[in-house]
Design an enzyme around this catalytic site. Structure first.
Site, PDB file in Angstrom:
ATOM      1  N   ASP A   1      56.235   4.478 101.220  1.00 18.12           N
ATOM      2  CA  ASP A   1      57.784   4.764 101.182  1.00 18.12           C
ATOM      3  C   ASP A   1      58.599   3.766 100.400  1.00 18.12           C
ATOM      4  O   ASP A   1      58.262   2.700 100.272  1.00 18.12           O
ATOM      5  CB  ASP A   1      57.911   4.829 102.701  1.00 18.12           C
ATOM      6  CG  ASP A   1      59.518   5.514 103.292  1.00 18.12           C
ATOM      7  OD1 ASP A   1      60.005   6.152 102.258  1.00 18.12           O
ATOM      8  OD2 ASP A   1      60.021   5.456 104.374  1.00 18.12           O
TER       9      ASP A   1
ATOM     10  N   LEU B   1      34.011   5.101  98.214  1.00 15.78           N
ATOM     11  CA  LEU B   1      35.369   5.267  98.895  1.00 15.78           C
ATOM     12  C   LEU B   1      35.674   6.799  98.873  1.00 15.78           C
ATOM     13  O   LEU B   1      35.485   7.799  98.051  1.00 15.78           O
ATOM     14  CB  LEU B   1      36.321   4.503  98.118  1.00 15.78           C
ATOM     15  CG  LEU B   1      37.868   4.724  98.380  1.00 15.78           C
ATOM     16  CD1 LEU B   1      38.261   3.903  99.746  1.00 15.78           C
ATOM     17  CD2 LEU B   1      38.622   4.322  97.411  1.00 15.78           C
TER      18      LEU B   1
ATOM     19  N   HIS C   1      58.743   7.371  91.888  1.00 19.53           N
ATOM     20  CA  HIS C   1      57.528   7.760  92.180  1.00 19.53           C
ATOM     21  C   HIS C   1      56.524   7.464  91.152  1.00 19.53           C
ATOM     22  O   HIS C   1      55.246   7.176  91.616  1.00 19.53           O
ATOM     23  CB  HIS C   1      57.604   9.496  92.400  1.00 19.53           C
ATOM     24  CG  HIS C   1      58.677   9.806  93.382  1.00 19.53           C
ATOM     25  ND1 HIS C   1      58.598   9.245  94.662  1.00 19.53           N
ATOM     26  CD2 HIS C   1      59.411  10.909  93.466  1.00 19.53           C
ATOM     27  CE1 HIS C   1      59.443   9.879  95.289  1.00 19.53           C
ATOM     28  NE2 HIS C   1      59.959  10.983  94.656  1.00 19.53           N
TER      29      HIS C   1
END
Ligand code: FPP
Length: 234
Positions: A16, A127, A33
């Site tokens: 955020d 992962l 972004h």
């Protein structure tokens, strides 16, 4: 000196603050972004280094579809670009790429690239990098319940929590041990509502585009100091 830390198995991040980061620089939200993708890369590297087994990221909520069309389109383009550019690195580093969410609203092109990357990396086991895209926690619970009803409509019986879990879009993925939210906001924003029942929360003022390995390390150290009792007495 680095402490002997407890490494969580699954860390999830609500990324955020991209818009505010961009605004502070007099730029469009999309600039934030784009900068945020560098933070994603840094966190993936950190997760691999530390042996975190699952790293999940809330990239785009169902509610985010209400943002201006140019921002939505820009975010989808960023996602596509990231997948196309990062797939070779996922392969090289043993990363399994997964996307979770309501695919019905995504473009055919994006769906196709997501599918291809997921298939290509399916066998990787270092992962699991899980991106939540067009996702909301209430949507997930509803689709789980509705699929359960469709599968059992001739013999509906009371169900258990395990049954709900097995129908969620996260089935098979352990619940998050640690949820990190950046930018000073302290709420769950319709994210993994069911799965975070016993997750530890960690909030930081750092805006997502500034979030790097030392910030991730600080979150892991804070987690390491928590005493998790899961409602029981130790
Ligand atoms: C929240 O900041 C961030 C988002 C809605 C998008 C996050 C997406 C990326 C970082 C793109 C790359 C992701 C991947 C997985 C490659 P905000 O816009 O709500 O910021 P604000 O609260 O300051 O307005």
């Amino acid at each position: 000196m680095e402490l002997d830390i407890k490494v969580p198995q699954h860390v999830t991040i609500i990324m955020d603050g991209n818009g505010r980061w961009a605004k502070m620089r007099g730029e469009e939200r999309l600039f934030g972004h784009k900068a945020g993708t560098d933070s994603v890369r840094a966190c993936v590297e950190y997760a691999v280094e530390k042996g975190i087994r699952y790293l999940s990221l809330f990239a785009f909520s169902e509610e985010n579809w209400e943002r201006p069309a140019a921002e939505v389109e820009g975010l989808m383009q960023l996602m596509l670009k990231a997948i196309l550019e990062e797939t070779p690195l996922f392969q090289k580093n043993g990363i399994r790429f997964r996307v979770i969410g309501d695919f019905s609203r995504l473009s055919d092109k994006l769906k196709c690239e997501i599918d291809e990357c997921m298939k290509l990396t399916e066998q990787n086991g270092v992962l699991d990098l899980i991106v939540f895209l067009s996702y909301s926690g209430k949507w997930d619970i509803l689709q789980a319940v509705n699929r359960y009803i469709a599968d059992n409509k001739d013999d509906l019986r009371p169900i258990t929590a395990d049954t709900i879990s097995s129908y969620l879009s996260t089935a098979g993925i352990p619940d998050p041990d640690l949820l990190v939210r950046t930018s000073g906001e302290q709420r769950i924003s319709n994210y993994m509502l069911w799965q975070t029942a016993y997750t530890e929360y960690y909030f930081t003022e750092v805006l997502w585009p500034d979030f790097r390995k030392p910030h991730f390390q600080a979150a892991i150290e804070a987690f390491s100091r928590r005493d998790r009792r899961f409602g029981k007495v130790k």
